[in-house]
Scaffold this motif. Structure first.
Motif, PDB file in Angstrom:
ATOM      1  N   VAL A  39       0.902  -1.189   0.142  1.00  0.00           N
ATOM      2  CA  VAL A  39      -0.133   0.177   0.150  1.00  0.00           C
ATOM      3  C   VAL A  39       0.895   1.289   0.227  1.00  0.00           C
ATOM      4  N   ARG A  40       0.601   2.140  -1.228  1.00  0.00           N
ATOM      5  CA  ARG A  40       1.384   3.385  -0.912  1.00  0.00           C
ATOM      6  C   ARG A  40       0.287   4.606  -1.405  1.00  0.00           C
ATOM      7  N   GLY A  41      -0.202   5.262  -0.313  1.00  0.00           N
ATOM      8  CA  GLY A  41      -0.913   6.496  -0.577  1.00  0.00           C
ATOM      9  C   GLY A  41      -2.293   5.961  -0.929  1.00  0.00           C
ATOM     10  N   GLY A  42      -2.973   6.503  -1.842  1.00  0.00           N
ATOM     11  CA  GLY A  42      -4.318   5.895  -2.175  1.00  0.00           C
ATOM     12  C   GLY A  42      -5.428   6.325  -1.368  1.00  0.00           C
ATOM     13  N   ARG A  43      -6.464   5.967  -1.614  1.00  0.00           N
ATOM     14  CA  ARG A  43      -7.781   6.143  -0.814  1.00  0.00           C
ATOM     15  C   ARG A  43      -7.529   5.557   0.730  1.00  0.00           C
ATOM     16  N   VAL A  44      -7.936   6.619   1.678  1.00  0.00           N
ATOM     17  CA  VAL A  44      -7.885   6.308   3.110  1.00  0.00           C
ATOM     18  C   VAL A  44      -9.212   6.687   3.729  1.00  0.00           C
ATOM     19  N   GLY A  50      -8.102   7.960  14.047  1.00  0.00           N
ATOM     20  CA  GLY A  50      -7.173   7.936  12.796  1.00  0.00           C
ATOM     21  C   GLY A  50      -7.076   9.358  12.087  1.00  0.00           C
ATOM     22  N   ILE A  51      -6.382   9.316  11.154  1.00  0.00           N
ATOM     23  CA  ILE A  51      -6.183  10.593  10.467  1.00  0.00           C
ATOM     24  C   ILE A  51      -6.240  10.083   8.846  1.00  0.00           C
ATOM     25  N   ALA A  52      -6.993  10.722   8.064  1.00  0.00           N
ATOM     26  CA  ALA A  52      -6.778  10.213   6.575  1.00  0.00           C
ATOM     27  C   ALA A  52      -5.767  10.849   5.876  1.00  0.00           C
ATOM     28  N   GLU A  53      -4.747  10.556   6.072  1.00  0.00           N
ATOM     29  CA  GLU A  53      -3.528  11.020   5.322  1.00  0.00           C
ATOM     30  C   GLU A  53      -2.855   9.786   4.698  1.00  0.00           C
ATOM     31  N   ARG A  54      -1.791   9.819   3.989  1.00  0.00           N
ATOM     32  CA  ARG A  54      -0.760   9.020   3.425  1.00  0.00           C
ATOM     33  C   ARG A  54      -0.487   7.805   4.384  1.00  0.00           C
ATOM     34  N   THR A  55      -0.683   6.557   3.913  1.00  0.00           N
ATOM     35  CA  THR A  55      -0.475   5.349   4.418  1.00  0.00           C
ATOM     36  C   THR A  55       0.316   4.301   3.599  1.00  0.00           C
ATOM     37  N   ILE A  56       1.305   3.997   4.226  1.00  0.00           N
ATOM     38  CA  ILE A  56       2.117   3.080   3.607  1.00  0.00           C
ATOM     39  C   ILE A  56       2.246   1.571   4.416  1.00  0.00           C
ATOM     40  N   LEU A  57       2.257   0.551   3.632  1.00  0.00           N
ATOM     41  CA  LEU A  57       2.268  -0.907   4.222  1.00  0.00           C
ATOM     42  C   LEU A  57       3.306  -1.547   3.262  1.00  0.00           C
ATOM     43  N   ILE A  58       4.577  -1.900   3.718  1.00  0.00           N
ATOM     44  CA  ILE A  58       5.646  -2.715   3.126  1.00  0.00           C
ATOM     45  C   ILE A  58       5.867  -4.246   3.811  1.00  0.00           C
ATOM     46  N   GLU A  59       5.819  -5.175   3.028  1.00  0.00           N
ATOM     47  CA  GLU A  59       5.959  -6.683   3.584  1.00  0.00           C
ATOM     48  C   GLU A  59       7.230  -6.982   3.237  1.00  0.00           C
ATOM     49  N   PHE A  60       7.749  -7.813   4.325  1.00  0.00           N
ATOM     50  CA  PHE A  60       9.083  -8.479   4.311  1.00  0.00           C
ATOM     51  C   PHE A  60       9.126 -10.100   4.624  1.00  0.00           C
ATOM     52  N   ASP A  61       9.899 -10.570   4.293  1.00  0.00           N
ATOM     53  CA  ASP A  61       9.851 -11.984   4.403  1.00  0.00           C
ATOM     54  C   ASP A  61       9.886 -12.515   5.940  1.00  0.00           C
TER      55      ASP A  61
END
Length: 97
Positions: A39-44, A50-61
Motif C-alpha cells: 500500500v502506498r498512498g491511495g484512498r484512506v 485515525g487521520i486520513a493521510e498517506r498510509t504505507i504498508l511494506i511486507e518483508f519475508d
C-alpha cells in the motif's frame, strides 16, 4: 516463519520536497532489503482517532528482515533526508504465523 511489516501512517506532511527526496532513497533501501510495497498512498477512510493521510504498508519475508532494513545505512540516509518534513507513526509489526 511470520512475515514482517512496516506500517507508516502520516499525520502531517509539512515539506513535500523532503518527502519526495526520502521516497527515492527509501524505495531503493526497501528493495535492497527485500521489501514489497503493498500500500502506498491511495484512498484512506479514517475511523476513531485515525487521520486520513498517506498510509504505507511494506511486507518483508520476516520480522528480522524488516528490522534490519530499517537499521540499514541506506534507510538511515533516507531518514536523514526526510528529517522534519513529516510527522508520522511508523511501526514494524510481525505477521501471523
Amino acid at each position: 516463519m511470520p512475515k514482517g511489516y512496516w506500517v507508516s501512517a502520516y499525520r502531517t506532511i509539512s515539506d513535500p520536497e523532503k518527502l519526495a527526496a526520502y521516497n527515492k532513497l527509501a524505495a531503493a533501501a526497501v528493495q535492497a532489503g527485500g521489501g514489497r510495497v503493498l500500500v502506498r498512498g491511495g484512498r484512506v477512510e479514517a475511523h476513531d482517532a485515525g487521520i486520513a493521510e498517506r498510509t504505507i504498508l511494506i511486507e518483508f519475508d520476516s520480522f528480522e528482515q524488516a528490522v534490519a532494513t530499517r537499521e540499514s545505512a541506506a534507510y538511515q540516509e533516507a531518514l536523514a533526508v526526510l528529517a522534519d518534513g513529516v510527522e508520522r507513526d511508523f511501526r514494524i509489526v510481525e505477521g501471523i504465523g
